[in-house]
Motif scaffolding. Structure first.
Motif, PDB file in Angstrom:
ATOM      1  N   LEU A   1      33.581  33.883  18.645  1.00 40.69           N
ATOM      2  CA  LEU A   1      34.270  34.661  20.676  1.00 40.69           C
ATOM      3  C   LEU A   1      35.138  36.415  19.608  1.00 40.69           C
ATOM      4  O   LEU A   1      34.302  37.456  20.646  1.00 40.69           O
ATOM      5  CB  LEU A   1      34.916  33.650  20.807  1.00 40.69           C
ATOM      6  CG  LEU A   1      35.190  33.993  22.508  1.00 40.69           C
ATOM      7  CD1 LEU A   1      34.378  34.051  23.439  1.00 40.69           C
ATOM      8  CD2 LEU A   1      36.840  33.431  22.924  1.00 40.69           C
TER       9      LEU A   1
ATOM     10  N   ARG B   1      28.201  29.693  27.649  1.00 40.14           N
ATOM     11  CA  ARG B   1      28.767  30.233  28.955  1.00 40.14           C
ATOM     12  C   ARG B   1      29.995  29.807  29.746  1.00 40.14           C
ATOM     13  O   ARG B   1      30.485  30.169  30.165  1.00 40.14           O
ATOM     14  CB  ARG B   1      26.956  29.505  30.254  1.00 40.14           C
ATOM     15  CG  ARG B   1      27.627  30.116  31.639  1.00 40.14           C
ATOM     16  CD  ARG B   1      26.575  28.988  32.573  1.00 40.14           C
ATOM     17  NE  ARG B   1      26.648  27.544  32.947  1.00 40.14           N
ATOM     18  CZ  ARG B   1      28.000  27.224  33.588  1.00 40.14           C
ATOM     19  NH1 ARG B   1      28.662  27.538  33.747  1.00 40.14           N
ATOM     20  NH2 ARG B   1      28.340  25.603  33.460  1.00 40.14           N
TER      21      ARG B   1
ATOM     22  N   PHE C   1      33.021  31.527  27.976  1.00 42.14           N
ATOM     23  CA  PHE C   1      32.756  32.685  28.889  1.00 42.14           C
ATOM     24  C   PHE C   1      33.910  33.024  29.715  1.00 42.14           C
ATOM     25  O   PHE C   1      34.272  33.384  30.583  1.00 42.14           O
ATOM     26  CB  PHE C   1      31.234  33.136  28.912  1.00 42.14           C
ATOM     27  CG  PHE C   1      31.025  34.446  27.799  1.00 42.14           C
ATOM     28  CD1 PHE C   1      31.425  33.483  26.604  1.00 42.14           C
ATOM     29  CD2 PHE C   1      30.551  35.216  27.883  1.00 42.14           C
ATOM     30  CE1 PHE C   1      30.598  34.570  25.096  1.00 42.14           C
ATOM     31  CE2 PHE C   1      29.982  35.738  26.535  1.00 42.14           C
ATOM     32  CZ  PHE C   1      30.533  35.072  25.037  1.00 42.14           C
TER      33      PHE C   1
ATOM     34  N   THR D   1      37.196  31.956  29.617  1.00 44.19           N
ATOM     35  CA  THR D   1      38.174  32.936  28.517  1.00 44.19           C
ATOM     36  C   THR D   1      37.802  34.365  30.134  1.00 44.19           C
ATOM     37  O   THR D   1      38.856  35.568  30.059  1.00 44.19           O
ATOM     38  CB  THR D   1      37.494  33.720  27.823  1.00 44.19           C
ATOM     39  OG1 THR D   1      35.945  34.147  27.894  1.00 44.19           O
ATOM     40  CG2 THR D   1      37.435  32.663  26.632  1.00 44.19           C
TER      41      THR D   1
ATOM     42  N   LEU E   1      35.464  35.977  30.341  1.00 43.17           N
ATOM     43  CA  LEU E   1      34.401  36.934  29.362  1.00 43.17           C
ATOM     44  C   LEU E   1      33.572  36.845  30.650  1.00 43.17           C
ATOM     45  O   LEU E   1      32.234  38.539  30.843  1.00 43.17           O
ATOM     46  CB  LEU E   1      34.008  36.751  28.403  1.00 43.17           C
ATOM     47  CG  LEU E   1      34.798  37.569  27.221  1.00 43.17           C
ATOM     48  CD1 LEU E   1      34.502  36.267  25.922  1.00 43.17           C
ATOM     49  CD2 LEU E   1      35.477  38.534  26.700  1.00 43.17           C
ATOM     50  N   GLN E   2      32.926  36.128  31.510  1.00 43.60           N
ATOM     51  CA  GLN E   2      31.481  36.435  32.394  1.00 43.60           C
ATOM     52  C   GLN E   2      31.467  37.175  33.431  1.00 43.60           C
ATOM     53  O   GLN E   2      30.597  38.425  33.777  1.00 43.60           O
ATOM     54  CB  GLN E   2      30.996  34.892  33.078  1.00 43.60           C
ATOM     55  CG  GLN E   2      32.090  34.892  34.339  1.00 43.60           C
ATOM     56  CD  GLN E   2      33.711  34.462  34.388  1.00 43.60           C
ATOM     57  OE1 GLN E   2      34.291  34.147  33.085  1.00 43.60           O
ATOM     58  NE2 GLN E   2      34.023  34.153  35.181  1.00 43.60           N
TER      59      GLN E   2
ATOM     60  N   CYS F   1      25.006  38.433  32.831  1.00 44.44           N
ATOM     61  CA  CYS F   1      23.985  37.286  32.172  1.00 44.44           C
ATOM     62  C   CYS F   1      22.948  36.955  32.995  1.00 44.44           C
ATOM     63  O   CYS F   1      23.337  36.999  34.047  1.00 44.44           O
ATOM     64  CB  CYS F   1      25.114  35.897  31.981  1.00 44.44           C
ATOM     65  SG  CYS F   1      26.579  36.815  31.032  1.00 44.44           S
TER      66      CYS F   1
END
Length: 118
Positions: A52, A79, A82, A85, A87-88, A93
């Motif tokens: 990661l 997913r 993400f 955290t 990150l999405q 995506c």
């Protein structure tokens, strides 16, 4: 150089021993005109903490350039990671259905990386 560069990630590429070379390859692709980098997670079902962190390092590398960073073929487990955290919010995506619209010819294999003509 191709505008769209598809990078097929694997656990081996994200490991510390190979990651420095992988970063150099990404930098070279950007310097040679890559405008859209698509990280293909089809070979990754989960991410260890170190992997990661490697993905975050890719984000930082690409953020300083004028490239767009896309994610494709993300597993449900990745997913969720993400989302947890945050990150999405950084990545664009692609749903699996959109992956099919990006078909093109393989033009340059790069030891774990695959470059696609747009």
């Amino acid at each position: 150089m191709n505008v769209l560069v598809k990078i097929v990630l694997s656990h081996e590429v994200l490991e510390n021993s190979q990651f420095a070379q992988f970063q150099k390859e990404i930098q070279r692709l950007i310097e040679n005109g890559g405008k859209i980098l698509m990280l293909d997670f089809s070979k990754i079902n989960f991410l260890k903490n170190s992997e990661l962190m490697a993905v975050v390092a890719i984000v930082k590398l690409v953020r300083d350039s004028q490239c767009i960073l896309l994610i494709s073929a993300m597993s449900e487990q990745v997913r969720i990671l993400f989302e947890l955290t945050g990150l999405q919010q950084i990545f664009h995506c692609l749903p699996f259905a959109e992956d099919f619209y990006l078909k093109s010819e393989l033009t340059e294999p790069l030891g774990g990386l695959q470059s696609l003509a747009s």
